[in-house]
Design an enzyme around this catalytic site. Sequence first.
Site, PDB file in Angstrom:
ATOM      1  N   GLU A  97       0.824  -1.223   0.000  1.00  0.00           N
ATOM      2  CA  GLU A  97       0.000   0.000   0.000  1.00  0.00           C
ATOM      3  C   GLU A  97       0.853   1.266   0.000  1.00  0.00           C
ATOM      4  OE1 GLU A  97      -2.913  -0.430   3.171  1.00  0.00           O
ATOM      5  OE2 GLU A  97      -4.237  -1.476   1.798  1.00  0.00           O
ATOM      6  N   GLU A 115      -5.596  -8.311  -1.279  1.00  0.00           N
ATOM      7  CA  GLU A 115      -6.328  -8.075  -0.028  1.00  0.00           C
ATOM      8  C   GLU A 115      -7.742  -7.642  -0.373  1.00  0.00           C
ATOM      9  OE1 GLU A 115      -4.826  -5.320   2.932  1.00  0.00           O
ATOM     10  OE2 GLU A 115      -2.770  -5.961   2.564  1.00  0.00           O
TER      11      GLU A 115
HETATM   12  P1  P53 Z   1      -7.087  -2.699   9.280  1.00  0.00           P
HETATM   13  C1  P53 Z   1      -5.943   1.798   5.667  1.00  0.00           C
HETATM   14  C2  P53 Z   1      -6.990   1.695   4.780  1.00  0.00           C
HETATM   15  C3  P53 Z   1      -7.200   0.513   4.097  1.00  0.00           C
HETATM   16  C4  P53 Z   1      -6.368  -0.564   4.299  1.00  0.00           C
HETATM   17  O1  P53 Z   1      -6.891  -2.762   7.702  1.00  0.00           O
HETATM   18  C5  P53 Z   1      -5.313  -0.463   5.170  1.00  0.00           C
HETATM   19  C6  P53 Z   1      -5.080   0.723   5.835  1.00  0.00           C
HETATM   20  C7  P53 Z   1      -3.906   0.876   6.732  1.00  0.00           C
HETATM   21  O2  P53 Z   1      -4.206   0.615   8.031  1.00  0.00           O
HETATM   22  O3  P53 Z   1      -4.426  -1.452   5.402  1.00  0.00           O
HETATM   23  C8  P53 Z   1      -4.461  -2.698   4.777  1.00  0.00           C
HETATM   24  O4  P53 Z   1      -6.261  -3.782   9.856  1.00  0.00           O
HETATM   25  C9  P53 Z   1      -3.149  -3.326   5.142  1.00  0.00           C
HETATM   26  C10 P53 Z   1      -3.253  -4.413   6.166  1.00  0.00           C
HETATM   27  C11 P53 Z   1      -4.449  -4.132   7.067  1.00  0.00           C
HETATM   28  C12 P53 Z   1      -5.697  -4.228   6.230  1.00  0.00           C
HETATM   29  O5  P53 Z   1      -5.645  -3.317   5.148  1.00  0.00           O
HETATM   30  O6  P53 Z   1      -6.626  -1.357   9.656  1.00  0.00           O
HETATM   31  O7  P53 Z   1      -2.363  -3.727   4.056  1.00  0.00           O
HETATM   32  O8  P53 Z   1      -2.039  -4.488   6.849  1.00  0.00           O
HETATM   33  O9  P53 Z   1      -4.524  -4.967   8.168  1.00  0.00           O
HETATM   34  C13 P53 Z   1      -6.975  -3.966   7.005  1.00  0.00           C
HETATM   35  O10 P53 Z   1      -8.537  -2.917   9.520  1.00  0.00           O
END
Ligand code: P53
Length: 486
Positions: free
Chosen positions: A179, A380
Amino acid sequence: MVKGYQMPDDFLWGSAVAAHQLEGAWNVDGKGVSIADVMLAGKSGVRREVTDTVLPDGNYPNHRGIDFYHTFPEDFKRMKELGLKAFRTSIAWTRIFPNGDEAEPNEAGLAFYDRMIDEMHKNGIEPVITLSHFEMPLHLVNAYGGFRNREVIDLFVKFADTVIRRYGDRVKYWMTFNEINNQTEWMNPHHLLQDSGLKDYRPGEAQELMYQASHYELVASALVTKHAHETAQKLGTDIQVGCMIAMNPVYPASSKPEDILEAQRAMQTRYYWGDVHANGVYPNWLKNFWQHKGFKIDITAADEKLLAENTVDYVGFSYYMSWTVSDTGDEWLEYNEAGNHGDNPFLKKSDWGWQIDPVGMRWAMNWMWDRWHKPLFIVENGFGAYDKLTDNHQIHDDYRIAYFQGHIQAMEQAAVLDGVPLIGYLTWSGIDLVSASTGEMLKRYGFIYVDLDDMGQGTGERYYKDSFKWYQRVIATNGATLDSLD
Ligand code: P53
């Protein structure tokens, strides 16, 4: 009925995680302190505080994760049962180079990932590896200033070369920076630290520093791609290097032309990292914008040549939500990620305020393919939610199944109906783990429930959620059956 479409036989159905969010064992076998190790737990709407050092009484959820460092052999058995064909994780830089600038790598750390990668293959699971997933050695932040410093390029490339040479015979799919474009929100210190290791700057210099650090990361990414292709030739294997982009479509709030123009610039701003990674050049609007702002970004002619000659093999991306923007009246169309967003009246939100938009997945895939002409890899996609464990250890997560039904269907429509080339689809996260943004355990993403709470209390036992059975059937039918369970 939810209509599904059959995917090609070699399609990689899987799940994804990141080392620091589940391994725990933060100081075991010579591992150094990473930026993830100095982040305290936050909550929904409450940012994680970052400490200068590890405080003895702090609640640092990444220190324990779900103890995957020790449980991975049993957990991979469960993932095999789920039917996963691919599993994405990251290699913690601090297990290999604890401070980031040692002359020699830490053999115990390398041996750990040998075991983990071999265990995946034993279970018929193809590893997909991220090189940098929010876990830079803290020493590089404090002693070098993170990626604002050109010297850090070589340190990162050395780490990447070390692991690609070591595992390149067993790992085909690699990604450089997770990201990388989250730092579009440079007004949020959390993103600047996670993406670029930036700390201790004056607020007035944050935006320029972000562009400078990003450039050095893009150069590092191109160098890693170049070296990986050389390594592959030596080993006689196929290695594919991708970038990793957080894809949140930004829509115009209305059909007003000024809103549409603003949304276009929002997309250009958020995805120029993809332009450089995939097309090998910086867009003109951005160079003009830097000039308008008075930013002096150190970009050499040699850098530009390297970027042009070493574009990525595929575009990896995460997808969770979409946003909308309206016109601000600014002639330069400057997009403010923290300020410009409004609610989309057609979409519902998760408990964390993330707007749920399956159709945007199809839209985004078409947009990226048209723009970059590189195969895509969804690395993801998932739904963070509070889950309830019943007395007999069941979890009825029909909301998660509903989220995946919509998104997988849209993904299949883009791939099958629209013909967008797609390598695979990995859910975030297969198994519950620590949230990156809030540090919570209770913002759960898995098909496998882990009995731990935000304080790390619980048995650590694993239980299958209803969504486990559902995804198992999706994979078994190669995406053709998306219906709910009976
Ligand atoms: P969490 C922000 C917005 C969208 C995805 O997110 C993001 C983030 C950064 O926090 O992160 C990605 O755990 C990231 C993973 C993360 C996952 O999305 O904040 O690549 O490490 O865990 C979900 O709910």
